[in-house]
Design a protein around this motif. Structure first.
Motif, short mmCIF file in Angstrom:
data_model
loop_
_atom_site.label_atom_id
_atom_site.label_comp_id
_atom_site.label_asym_id
_atom_site.label_seq_id
_atom_site.Cartn_x
_atom_site.Cartn_y
_atom_site.Cartn_z
N LEU A 314 -35.04 97.21 -13.75
CA LEU A 314 -35.22 96.14 -14.76
C LEU A 314 -34.23 95.01 -14.51
CD1 LEU A 314 -36.44 95.00 -17.36
CD2 LEU A 314 -34.87 96.45 -18.66
N PHE A 315 -32.99 95.38 -14.19
CA PHE A 315 -31.95 94.39 -13.89
C PHE A 315 -32.38 93.52 -12.70
CE2 PHE A 315 -28.26 93.50 -11.13
CZ PHE A 315 -27.50 92.70 -11.97
N GLY A 316 -32.92 94.17 -11.65
CA GLY A 316 -33.36 93.43 -10.47
C GLY A 316 -34.51 92.48 -10.77
N MET A 317 -35.48 92.95 -11.57
CA MET A 317 -36.61 92.09 -11.96
C MET A 317 -36.12 90.90 -12.77
SD MET A 317 -39.34 95.04 -13.08
CE MET A 317 -40.35 93.87 -13.98
N TRP A 318 -35.19 91.16 -13.66
CA TRP A 318 -34.65 90.11 -14.53
C TRP A 318 -33.98 89.02 -13.69
CZ3 TRP A 318 -35.20 89.44 -19.73
CH2 TRP A 318 -34.35 88.54 -20.37
N VAL A 319 -33.11 89.45 -12.77
CA VAL A 319 -32.36 88.51 -11.93
C VAL A 319 -33.31 87.75 -11.00
CG1 VAL A 319 -30.61 88.31 -10.12
CG2 VAL A 319 -30.23 89.84 -12.07
N SER A 320 -34.33 88.44 -10.45
CA SER A 320 -35.26 87.81 -9.52
C SER A 320 -36.05 86.68 -10.16
CB SER A 320 -36.22 88.85 -8.94
OG SER A 320 -37.11 89.33 -9.94
N ARG A 321 -36.17 86.73 -11.50
CA ARG A 321 -36.88 85.67 -12.23
C ARG A 321 -35.96 84.51 -12.60
NH1 ARG A 321 -40.04 89.85 -16.27
NH2 ARG A 321 -41.53 90.65 -14.74
N GLY A 322 -34.72 84.60 -12.12
CA GLY A 322 -33.77 83.52 -12.38
C GLY A 322 -33.16 83.55 -13.76
N LYS A 323 -33.26 84.71 -14.41
CA LYS A 323 -32.72 84.80 -15.78
C LYS A 323 -31.25 85.22 -15.76
CE LYS A 323 -37.07 85.59 -18.16
NZ LYS A 323 -37.75 86.37 -19.21
N THR A 324 -30.56 84.87 -16.83
CA THR A 324 -29.12 85.09 -16.91
C THR A 324 -28.77 86.53 -17.26
OG1 THR A 324 -28.89 82.82 -17.71
CG2 THR A 324 -27.01 84.27 -18.05
N VAL A 325 -27.73 87.03 -16.61
CA VAL A 325 -27.11 88.29 -17.02
C VAL A 325 -25.66 88.00 -17.34
CG1 VAL A 325 -28.65 89.79 -15.71
CG2 VAL A 325 -26.60 88.87 -14.61
N ASP A 326 -24.98 88.94 -17.95
CA ASP A 326 -23.58 88.71 -18.32
C ASP A 326 -22.75 89.95 -18.01
OD1 ASP A 326 -24.26 90.48 -20.31
OD2 ASP A 326 -24.21 89.01 -21.93
N ALA A 327 -21.49 89.89 -18.40
CA ALA A 327 -20.57 91.00 -18.14
C ALA A 327 -21.05 92.29 -18.81
CB ALA A 327 -19.17 90.64 -18.62
N ILE A 328 -21.65 92.16 -19.99
CA ILE A 328 -22.13 93.34 -20.71
C ILE A 328 -23.22 94.04 -19.91
CG2 ILE A 328 -23.33 94.13 -22.81
CD1 ILE A 328 -21.89 91.88 -24.32
N THR A 329 -24.12 93.26 -19.29
CA THR A 329 -25.19 93.84 -18.46
C THR A 329 -24.59 94.70 -17.35
OG1 THR A 329 -26.23 91.64 -18.73
CG2 THR A 329 -27.40 93.27 -17.39
N TYR A 330 -23.63 94.12 -16.63
CA TYR A 330 -23.00 94.85 -15.53
C TYR A 330 -22.26 96.08 -16.03
CZ TYR A 330 -24.02 91.52 -11.80
OH TYR A 330 -24.66 90.75 -10.85
N ASN A 331 -21.54 95.94 -17.12
CA ASN A 331 -20.76 97.06 -17.64
C ASN A 331 -21.64 98.23 -18.06
OD1 ASN A 331 -18.30 95.84 -17.21
ND2 ASN A 331 -18.17 94.96 -19.26
N ILE A 332 -22.80 97.94 -18.64
CA ILE A 332 -23.74 99.00 -19.03
C ILE A 332 -24.18 99.79 -17.80
CG2 ILE A 332 -26.06 99.48 -19.93
CD1 ILE A 332 -25.65 97.03 -21.81
N LEU A 333 -24.56 99.06 -16.75
CA LEU A 333 -25.03 99.71 -15.52
C LEU A 333 -23.91 100.45 -14.80
CD1 LEU A 333 -27.42 96.94 -14.16
CD2 LEU A 333 -28.08 99.23 -14.90
N ILE A 334 -22.74 99.85 -14.77
CA ILE A 334 -21.59 100.49 -14.12
C ILE A 334 -21.26 101.81 -14.81
CG2 ILE A 334 -19.09 100.31 -13.75
CD1 ILE A 334 -19.59 97.28 -13.18
N ARG A 335 -21.24 101.80 -16.13
CA ARG A 335 -20.97 103.03 -16.89
C ARG A 335 -22.05 104.08 -16.60
NH1 ARG A 335 -19.61 99.64 -21.29
NH2 ARG A 335 -21.64 100.02 -22.24
N GLY A 336 -23.32 103.62 -16.63
CA GLY A 336 -24.42 104.55 -16.39
C GLY A 336 -24.33 105.20 -15.02
N LEU A 337 -24.02 104.41 -14.00
CA LEU A 337 -23.89 104.95 -12.64
C LEU A 337 -22.72 105.92 -12.53
CD1 LEU A 337 -24.61 101.65 -10.68
CD2 LEU A 337 -26.00 103.74 -10.55
N CYS A 338 -21.61 105.56 -13.15
CA CYS A 338 -20.44 106.44 -13.10
C CYS A 338 -20.71 107.78 -13.77
CB CYS A 338 -19.23 105.75 -13.75
SG CYS A 338 -18.53 104.42 -12.74
#
Length: 487
Positions: A314-338
């Motif tokens: 979902l993150f990849g689709m969002w970014v590929s459409r030129g939409k904005t992400v923020d620090a919270i987006t990254y932190n959610i994914l980083i936590r999930g991966l960890c």
């Protein structure tokens, strides 16, 4: 033409000129004109002259000068009028000097002037916004005793002040007695009290106020609907919230981003991810334009259900459409991966976050540090900890807990003395404290540590956290919008 046939300027003419100078901030020139009126122009300045200059001084941030002009006015024998006092009280209120404004109000009464409702409303509003609720109600009683009526704006300010002070029942009593006391209530009045009860999760009481609003044929706003919808979702009643959403549409109201995001969040919180995505897709087809808050809610919902790969997709689709992400987006994914032990993938996102200048922040560091520590990679964790300090990101209590360090004697003693039940309560209290201070990211990390230790968590703690993330993001977006308007 003889002198006797000339038309000489009068006070009205000079005051008009003086007003023009004041509007342009040329207070020195205005005062010089006033002095000329007293001297060579032989047209003594009147109360209008002084009131214009005093008002201008306040408008251009020269409060002290305003009072100097006021003193000159009195010393020159020009009697202040009610307009003079109104200007002075308003100016003091704008400067946050409410006690001085109140003292001036009393002087005004002592000088034989009757303050009008505008003056009382200004002062009551000021005390409310500065937290002086007791003084505000004293002024309200004084105002009513003089036969004056509080305007609806100030009435709503009082209601809001009571609600923010956790005195929602008092606000409700004031609302239901408004007609008896001559106060005029409106949709904002009812919406304020409804929101107050919703913030306390007292949805039944909120619905009582809602029924009264409808009985009085007052049309609820989108904001009031949003309060009810949010409360129902927080209580795990997203299906009931959807009923309110449908009622909203039936009344011809247009939902906003908060409405949609709240309902999507409600479905995610209850683990109803399929319905969350179905609802998202339906409203997007109509008019809803999802924002970064929507993205974060959905990704968070996926990661919470251990569907991190779908979150990344979902993150990849969002970014590929030129939409904005923020620090919270990254932190959610980083936590999930960890959490899934995929430290290398998390570190890649961590570095990508740095490249995009979205961080990393202490929450990003804490997530990676936790992942490394759980994987037994202590040396790497220590190295990252040093880099964290070197980059100017200060560690917090979560950082030390993750690394097994103690940053104070008290915290070390506390952790040694806790049995399982007490330890759970200790963590729970820390979470509540952080939430009350608006530090939701830190609270999230404390909760994760609690889960990792296998300790129980009340459902209300989960609810408070995600609401905090949404409210925080909404405030950021709104603030950015305000800045854009100012630019």
């Amino acid at each position: 033409m003889s002198q006797s046939n000339q038309v000489l300027p009068d006070n009205w003419t000079y005051n008009t000129l003086l007003s023009g100078l004041c509007d342009q901030g040329k207070i020195d020139d205005a005062i010089k004109l006033r002095d000329d009126m007293m001297g060579k122009l032989r047209t003594p300045p009147d109360a209008v002259t002084y009131n214009t200059i005093i008002s201008s001084c306040f408008c251009w941030g020269q409060s002290n000068r305003a009072f100097e002009v006021f003193k000159e006015m009195v010393s020159k024998g020009v009697a202040p009028n009610s307009v003079t006092y109104n200007i002075l009280v308003n100016g003091l209120c704008k400067d946050g000097k409410f006690d001085s404004a109140n003292a001036l109000l009393k002087k005004m009464v002592g000088d034989g002037f009757l303050p009008d409702s505008v003056l009382y409303n200004t002062l009551i509003d000021g005390y409310c916004k500065s937290g002086g609720l007791i003084e505000a109600f004293k002024l309200l009683d004084e105002m009513v005793s003089k036969g004056l009526r509080m305007d609806t704006f100030t009435f709503n300010t009082l209601l809001n002040c009571l609600c923010e002070g956790k005195r929602v029942d008092d606000a409700y009593d004031m609302l239901v007695s408004s007609h008896e006391k001559g106060f005029v209530s409106d949709e904002v009045s009812y919406g304020t009290v409804i929101n107050g009860f919703c913030e306390k999760e007292s949805v039944d009481k909120a619905m009582v106020v809602w029924d009264e609003l409808m009985k009085n044929e007052i049309f609820p706003s989108v904001s009031t609907f949003n309060s009810i919808i949010k409360c129902l979702c927080k209580l795990g009643r997203t299906s009931d919230a959807m009923s309110k959403f449908k009622e909203m549409l039936e009344r011809g109201l247009v939902p906003d981003g908060t409405t949609y995001n709240t309902l999507i969040h409600g479905f995610c919180r209850e683990g109803r991810l399929e319905e969350a995505f179905q609802f998202h897709n339906q409203v997007v087809e109509k008019s809803f334009k999802p924002d970064v808050i929507t993205c974060n809610i959905l990704i968070h919902g996926l990661c919470n259900r251990r569907m991190v790969d779908k979150g990344i997709k979902l993150f990849g689709m969002w970014v590929s459409r030129g939409k904005t992400v923020d620090a919270i987006t990254y932190n959610i994914l980083i936590r999930g991966l960890c959490y899934e032990g995929r430290i290398e993938d998390a570190i890649k996102l961590f570095e990508e976050m740095r490249e995009k200048k979205l961080g990393p922040d202490k929450f990003s560091y804490n997530a990676i540090l936790r992942g490394l520590s759980r994987a037994g990679r202590k040396e790497e964790a220590e190295n990252l900890f040093r880099k964290m300090i070197e980059s100017g990101v200060l560690p917090d209590q979560i950082t030390y807990a993750v690394l097994g360090k103690s940053h104070s004697k008290e915290s070390k003693h506390d952790s040694q003395c806790l049995d399982e039940e007490s330890e759970s309560k200790f963590y729970e209290n820390n979470i509540k404290k952080l939430c009350s201070e608006g530090r939701f990211e830190e609270a999230k990390y404390v909760m994760e540590e609690l889960v990792h230790k296998g300790l129980s968590i009340p459902s209300s703690t989960y609810v408070a956290l995600m609401d905090g993330f949404i409210n925080k993001q909404n405030r950021i977006v709104e603030e950015g919008y305000k800045i854009a308007l100012c630019d």
